[in-house]
Scaffold this active site. Structure first.
Site, PDB file in Angstrom:
ATOM      1  N   CYS A 155       3.372   8.549   1.092  1.00  7.17           N
ATOM      2  CA  CYS A 155       3.941   7.615   2.056  1.00  7.17           C
ATOM      3  C   CYS A 155       4.050   6.270   1.348  1.00  7.17           C
ATOM      4  CB  CYS A 155       3.001   7.527   3.271  1.00  7.17           C
ATOM      5  SG  CYS A 155       3.503   6.303   4.488  1.00  7.17           S
ATOM      6  N   GLY A 165       6.986  -1.961   5.769  1.00  9.76           N
ATOM      7  CA  GLY A 165       8.369  -2.418   5.695  1.00  9.76           C
ATOM      8  C   GLY A 165       9.350  -1.566   6.467  1.00  9.76           C
ATOM      9  N   GLU A 166      10.529  -2.114   6.662  1.00 10.70           N
ATOM     10  CA  GLU A 166      11.629  -1.405   7.316  1.00 10.70           C
ATOM     11  C   GLU A 166      12.615  -1.019   6.203  1.00 10.70           C
ATOM     12  OE1 GLU A 166      12.696   0.035  10.083  1.00 10.70           O
ATOM     13  OE2 GLU A 166      14.665   0.259   9.142  1.00 10.70           O
ATOM     14  N   ASN A 226      -2.885   4.522  16.506  1.00  9.49           N
ATOM     15  CA  ASN A 226      -4.005   4.185  15.620  1.00  9.49           C
ATOM     16  C   ASN A 226      -4.443   2.764  15.912  1.00  9.49           C
ATOM     17  OD1 ASN A 226      -4.228   6.604  13.966  1.00  9.49           O
ATOM     18  ND2 ASN A 226      -2.167   6.096  13.291  1.00  9.49           N
ATOM     19  N   CYS A 249      -0.660   5.657  10.172  1.00 10.78           N
ATOM     20  CA  CYS A 249       0.564   4.990  10.632  1.00 10.78           C
ATOM     21  C   CYS A 249       0.235   3.661  11.286  1.00 10.78           C
ATOM     22  CB  CYS A 249       1.294   5.825  11.671  1.00 10.78           C
ATOM     23  SG  CYS A 249       1.672   7.467  11.130  1.00 10.78           S
ATOM     24  N   GLU A 260       0.818  -1.205   0.000  1.00  9.65           N
ATOM     25  CA  GLU A 260       0.000   0.000   0.000  1.00  9.65           C
ATOM     26  C   GLU A 260       0.853   1.257   0.000  1.00  9.65           C
ATOM     27  OE1 GLU A 260      -4.026  -1.346   2.277  1.00  9.65           O
ATOM     28  OE2 GLU A 260      -2.251  -1.202   3.526  1.00  9.65           O
ATOM     29  N   CYS A 276       6.944  -5.264  15.502  1.00  4.31           N
ATOM     30  CA  CYS A 276       6.471  -4.346  16.551  1.00  4.31           C
ATOM     31  C   CYS A 276       5.007  -4.688  16.863  1.00  4.31           C
ATOM     32  CB  CYS A 276       6.604  -2.889  16.104  1.00  4.31           C
ATOM     33  SG  CYS A 276       8.295  -2.450  15.643  1.00  4.31           S
ATOM     34  N   LEU A 286      11.095   5.637  17.958  1.00  4.86           N
ATOM     35  CA  LEU A 286      11.634   5.352  19.297  1.00  4.86           C
ATOM     36  C   LEU A 286      10.584   4.684  20.199  1.00  4.86           C
ATOM     37  CD1 LEU A 286      14.414   5.787  20.640  1.00  4.86           C
ATOM     38  CD2 LEU A 286      13.411   7.760  21.789  1.00  4.86           C
ATOM     39  N   CYS A 346       1.843  -2.530  15.582  1.00  4.85           N
ATOM     40  CA  CYS A 346       1.769  -2.154  14.165  1.00  4.85           C
ATOM     41  C   CYS A 346       1.154  -3.287  13.354  1.00  4.85           C
ATOM     42  CB  CYS A 346       3.175  -1.842  13.655  1.00  4.85           C
ATOM     43  SG  CYS A 346       3.233  -1.462  11.888  1.00  4.85           S
ATOM     44  N   CYS A 362       6.614  -6.836   6.822  1.00  8.83           N
ATOM     45  CA  CYS A 362       7.726  -6.282   7.603  1.00  8.83           C
ATOM     46  C   CYS A 362       8.195  -7.343   8.582  1.00  8.83           C
ATOM     47  CB  CYS A 362       7.273  -5.039   8.374  1.00  8.83           C
ATOM     48  SG  CYS A 362       8.631  -4.186   9.240  1.00  8.83           S
TER      49      CYS A 362
HETATM   50  N1  SAH Z   1       9.674   0.372   9.793  1.00  9.36           N
HETATM   51  C1  SAH Z   1       9.903   1.798   9.727  1.00  9.36           C
HETATM   52  C2  SAH Z   1       9.001   2.449   8.718  1.00  9.36           C
HETATM   53  C3  SAH Z   1       7.519   2.433   9.066  1.00  9.36           C
HETATM   54  S1  SAH Z   1       7.082   4.027   9.565  1.00  9.36           S
HETATM   55  C4  SAH Z   1       9.717   2.392  11.100  1.00  9.36           C
HETATM   56  O1  SAH Z   1       9.208   1.711  11.973  1.00  9.36           O
HETATM   57  O2  SAH Z   1      10.153   3.524  11.316  1.00  9.36           O
HETATM   58  C5  SAH Z   1       5.563   3.813  10.347  1.00  9.36           C
HETATM   59  C6  SAH Z   1       5.537   4.608  11.633  1.00  9.36           C
HETATM   60  O3  SAH Z   1       4.252   4.416  12.258  1.00  9.36           O
HETATM   61  C7  SAH Z   1       6.571   4.099  12.607  1.00  9.36           C
HETATM   62  O4  SAH Z   1       7.042   5.166  13.386  1.00  9.36           O
HETATM   63  C8  SAH Z   1       5.730   3.158  13.444  1.00  9.36           C
HETATM   64  O5  SAH Z   1       6.327   2.859  14.670  1.00  9.36           O
HETATM   65  C9  SAH Z   1       4.438   3.926  13.565  1.00  9.36           C
HETATM   66  N2  SAH Z   1       3.307   3.070  13.927  1.00  9.36           N
HETATM   67  C10 SAH Z   1       3.190   1.747  13.743  1.00  9.36           C
HETATM   68  N3  SAH Z   1       2.000   1.306  14.201  1.00  9.36           N
HETATM   69  C11 SAH Z   1       1.352   2.378  14.680  1.00  9.36           C
HETATM   70  C12 SAH Z   1       0.071   2.559  15.274  1.00  9.36           C
HETATM   71  N4  SAH Z   1      -0.761   1.536  15.443  1.00  9.36           N
HETATM   72  N5  SAH Z   1      -0.279   3.814  15.641  1.00  9.36           N
HETATM   73  C13 SAH Z   1       0.560   4.862  15.439  1.00  9.36           C
HETATM   74  N6  SAH Z   1       1.770   4.734  14.886  1.00  9.36           N
HETATM   75  C14 SAH Z   1       2.179   3.518  14.509  1.00  9.36           C
END
Ligand code: SAH
Length: 375
Positions: free
Chosen positions: A127, A189-190, A322, A365, A114, A138, A247, A141, A134
């Site tokens: 985005c 993805g990372e 989210n 996100c 997506e 986490c 972080l 996510c 991924c």
């Molecule tokens: N893997 C990379 C790129 C993804 S960016 C990374 O983690 O930085 C997506 C961003 O949304 C990251 O900062 C992630 O931690 C955040 N994210 C993931 N799940 C989320 C959620 N349920 N609510 C808000 N932010 C979230």
């Protein structure tokens, strides 16, 4: 000595070879010299490489039939060589009055990814995804729950941008500029686990046409969970892209759980590497912090975060959590969020709360999960 993670993480390189099927080569995978070589090896005129590149990057044309300065009889052959179809649009959903648009794509091997296009009064941002799925696991996510399918190719990454730059140019985002200007690697993805292809994609996106799309390096953000060796390598690339670090916790005990890769690279090491990146590039680091009720939103954690970031070239982006399917967590209440912001600002740390664009279409996100069935 490196301690092995307790949670199995999947880096792009660990995938069993037989399961991975990369797409055909596309002009966006190569520089102009490489594109010419592909044509001349196939007995075609080398100058057509620049012509096709100009259509693709300069005019955002992806359909060979529209390339009227290329002889009709050559278009199919040339596009098979340099512009195979990489993204098959499955579905597009819009919300926020059409200013947020989520696109679901099917790739050549059936993988789904997506991208989200977001219009603002002063800019248009896309985005994009760098991997199908991924491997970073986490727990909050949605993308992390399904695991990693495969790395995207450079052209699969670039094509999301070119396609959506074309959508923006058509004028559907009313009240926004027509020219797409910003790219964030914050989709599925990372990005730093698909390092070489992501860096090549950044070069393609920022080289002037016909070599590339001609975006400003400063308008590109690469977001990472904190893969320290890859962050160090990125600092050596001579690219002025913004680095975002996800972080989510200022202490190792909690971050080990929220961002499992922390079991390998700790908060202190991730931040030191980020400061080094900002010294080398002059770029401010973006610190991403999802606000999760009663998990990471305590006043003492705000104070600890403030101490870690004070005096650094950094900006905190708080993201109200989210909702994701099956998650036991929810967003922090607004008063708790406000107190967190207040404490960070009192410590002298620039802090903003990110809007929750795209929530209704699971395009915010952490909500990208690329299932075809729902909605
Ligand atoms: N893997 C990379 C790129 C993804 S960016 C990374 O983690 O930085 C997506 C961003 O949304 C990251 O900062 C992630 O931690 C955040 N994210 C993931 N799940 C989320 C959620 N349920 N609510 C808000 N932010 C979230």
């Amino acid at each position: 000595m490196t301690t092995l993670p307790l949670v199995p993480l999947t880096f792009g390189d660990d995938l069993p070879a037989r399961r991975v099927s990369m797409p055909p080569t596309h002009l966006a995978d190569m520089d102009l010299t490489g594109r010419r070589a592909v044509l001349t090896e196939a007995g075609e005129a080398g100058f057509r490489a620049a012509q096709l590149s100009h259509h693709y990057f300069g005019r955002l044309v992806r359909d060979p039939a529209s390339m009227t300065d290329v002889p009709a009889g050559d278009r199919v052959k040339l596009s098979e060589l340099l512009m195979p179809r990489l993204l098959d649009p499955v579905r597009e959903l819009a919300c926020d009055d059409g200013m947020t648009r989520k696109s679901l794509w099917r790739l050549h091997d059936g993988s789904l990814v997506e991208s989200v296009l977001m219009g603002y009064p002063d800019r248009v941002t896309v985005c994009i995804s760098s991997q199908a799925g991924c491997g970073m696991a986490c727990p909050f996510c949605a993308t992390g729950q399904a695991g990693l399918t495969r790395n995207l190719s450079t052209a699969e990454i670039v094509d999301q941008v070119v396609y959506l730059a074309g959508v923006a140019a058509s004028g559907v985002m009313q009240g926004s500029p027509r020219r797409l200007s910003h790219v964030v690697f914050m989709g599925m993805g990372e990005p730093l686990a698909n390092y070489a292809r992501v860096v090549a994609a950044v070069r393609r996106l920022t080289s002037p046409a016909p070599e590339g799309l001609g975006l400003s390096q400063r308008h590109i953000t690469v977001s990472t969970v904190g893969l320290v060796p890859a962050m160090r390598k990125l600092a050596d690339e001579d690219l002025a892209v913004t680095l975002a670090v996800s972080l989510h916790a200022p202490d190792d005990e909690l971050r080990d759980e929220l961002v499992p890769v922390n079991q390998r690279w700790k908060v202190a090491e991730v931040l030191e590497t980020a400061w080094d990146y900002s010294r080398r590039t002059g770029r401010r680091i973006s610190i991403e912090y999802a606000m999760i009720r009663d998990v990471n939103d305590q006043p003492w954690r705000a104070d600890l975060l403030g101490r870690l970031l004070a005096g650094r070239l950094a900006h905190v982006n708080l993201i109200p959590l989210n909702p994701t399917p099956g998650s036991r967590w929810d967003a922090s209440p607004k008063p708790v969020e406000r107190e967190f912001v207040r404490r960070l600002r009192a410590a002298g740390v620039q802090t903003t709360v990110r809007d929750t664009r795209g929530r209704e279409i699971d395009g915010a996100c952490g909500q990208l999960a690329a299932s075809e069935g729902e909605a």
